[in-house]
Design an enzyme around this catalytic site. Structure first.
Site: not given
Ligand code: DGY
Length: 297
Positions: A252, A271
C-alpha cells in the site's frame, strides 16, 4: 509545523501530509511522544535512531500495529499505544458490507455498463448477482469488527459461521463456531477480520483457497498481508472464487495497475474502512490521548 499547547504539553503538528522519514526521525529525536499513522512504518532502524533521545511513547492512529516493530520499540524503552478496535468497528463493518453487496450484486460492472450505454432492453439474464438471504457468511476473526459484521449478516437472513483462534465468551444467537476448513467449505461469503501477525500472514493461501466452496466471494477489510495475492488471482481466474472485495493490499498504496486492482472480478478500494468523518475524528482524538496518557504514566 503548527504548534499548540494542551494542558502544559506542547503539541507540534505536521502541516503537510507527506512527512519524510528524515523529518519524522528529526521530530522524534526532540519529542517525548509521537503520533503516527499507517503511512509511517516504524522499523528497527527508526527505533535505533531515536533510542538515545527523549522519546517515550509512540501512539498510532490505527487499531493495527503491524507497521511497528514492537520488539525494537521495547528494546528502545518506548511504549506503543494503539486504538481499541471498538473505535473503528462501526465504520469498518459498514465498509465491509459495502464490499459484500458491491461484489455480490456486481455493482461496479453494472455501473460501467450503464456509463458505456449497454443498458438496452430489460434483460432477465443481465446483471444477475448472488442473493445473500439464505446464504452462508463465514467470518474469520471475532473481535469488535467481526462481531458487528456477524450481526449485519444475521440481519440479512444469512447463516453465520465463525472461525476464531480466541474462543469467544459469547456467540450471537444463530452463529456457529467452526474450523477454518469447515468455514471455507461451507461459506458463500468469507470475510477476514484478523490482525496481521506472523500467525495470520498469508493465512488465505493456495491450500485454503482449494477448500473454498465453488463460487464463493472473499472480502478483506483487515490487512493485505493476510492473503497470498498470487493465489487469490489464481482462484479468481479458475472460477473457484466468483469475486473478491479488497479494501487492503499487500503493498500500500497499491499501484493503479496492480493485477488485483484491475481484476474484473475484484472490487478494490484504497484502505478506507475507517474513513467516515466521525470515526476519523474520534481516531485522531484517541491517538493524541494515547500519547498523552503514555507520557503521564
Ligand atoms: C486500523 O485501524 O488499523 C485501520 O486499518 C485503519 O483504519
Amino acid at each position: 509545523m503548527a504548534e499548540v499547547s494542551l494542558g502544559g504539553t506542547e503539541i507540534v503538528m505536521a502541516d503537510k501530509a507527506n512527512v519524510s522519514r528524515p523529518e519524522l526521525i528529526a521530530e522524534a529525536q526532540r519529542s517525548n511522544g509521537l503520533v503516527i499513522t499507517l503511512s509511517e512504518p516504524l522499523d528497527a532502524d527508526f527505533f535505533r535512531a531515536v533510542s538515545d533521545g527523549p522519546l517515550r511513547v509512540v501512539s498510532t492512529m490505527s487499531t493495527g500495529i503491524d507497521h511497528i516493530d514492537l520488539l525494537a520499540a521495547h528494546a528502545a524503552g518506548i511504549t506503543v499505544a494503539r486504538l481499541p478496535a471498538t473505535v473503528t468497528a462501526a465504520a469498518t463493518a459498514e465498509l465491509t458490507w459495502a464490499l459484500v453487496l458491491g461484489v455480490a450484486r456486481g455493482l461496479v460492472p453494472a455501473r460501467a455498463d450503464l456509463l458505456d450505454g449497454h443498458w438496452g432492453r430489460w434483460n432477465p439474464w443481465q446483471w444477475n448477482g448472488v442473493e445473500l438471504a439464505g446464504a452462508t457468511f463465514g467470518i474469520v476473526g471475532y473481535g469488535a469488527i467481526g462481531q458487528r459484521v456477524a450481526r449485519y449478516a444475521a440481519a440479512f437472513d444469512m447463516q453465520v459461521l465463525i472461525a476464531t483462534r480466541t474462543p469467544p465468551s459469547a456467540l450471537d444467537p444463530g452463529a456457529q463456531l467452526v474450523t477454518m476448513d469447515e468455514l471455507a467449505a461451507r461459506s458463500d461469503v468469507i470475510s477476514l477480520h484478523v490482525p496481521l501477525t506472523p500467525d495470520t500472514a498469508l493465512m488465505v493461501d493456495t491450500p485454503f483457497l482449494a477448500g473454498v466452496k465453488h463460487g464463493a466471494i472473499l472480502i478483506n477489510a483487515s490487512r493485505g498481508g493476510i492473503v497470498d495475492e498470487p493465489a487469490l488471482i489464481q482462484a479468481l481466474d479458475e472460477g473457484r472464487l466468483a469475486g473478491a472485495g479488497l479494501d487492503v493490499h499487500a503493498i500500500e498504496p497499491a499501484a493503479p495497475d496492480a493485477p488485483l486492482v484491475r481484476h474484473p472480478k475484484v472490487l478494490a478500494l484504497p484502505h478506507m474502512g475507517s474513513a467516515t468523518t466521525r470515526t476519523r475524528a474520534t481516531m485522531a482524538a484517541e491517538a493524541v490521548k494515547g500519547a498523552l496518557d503514555g507520557l503521564s504514566e
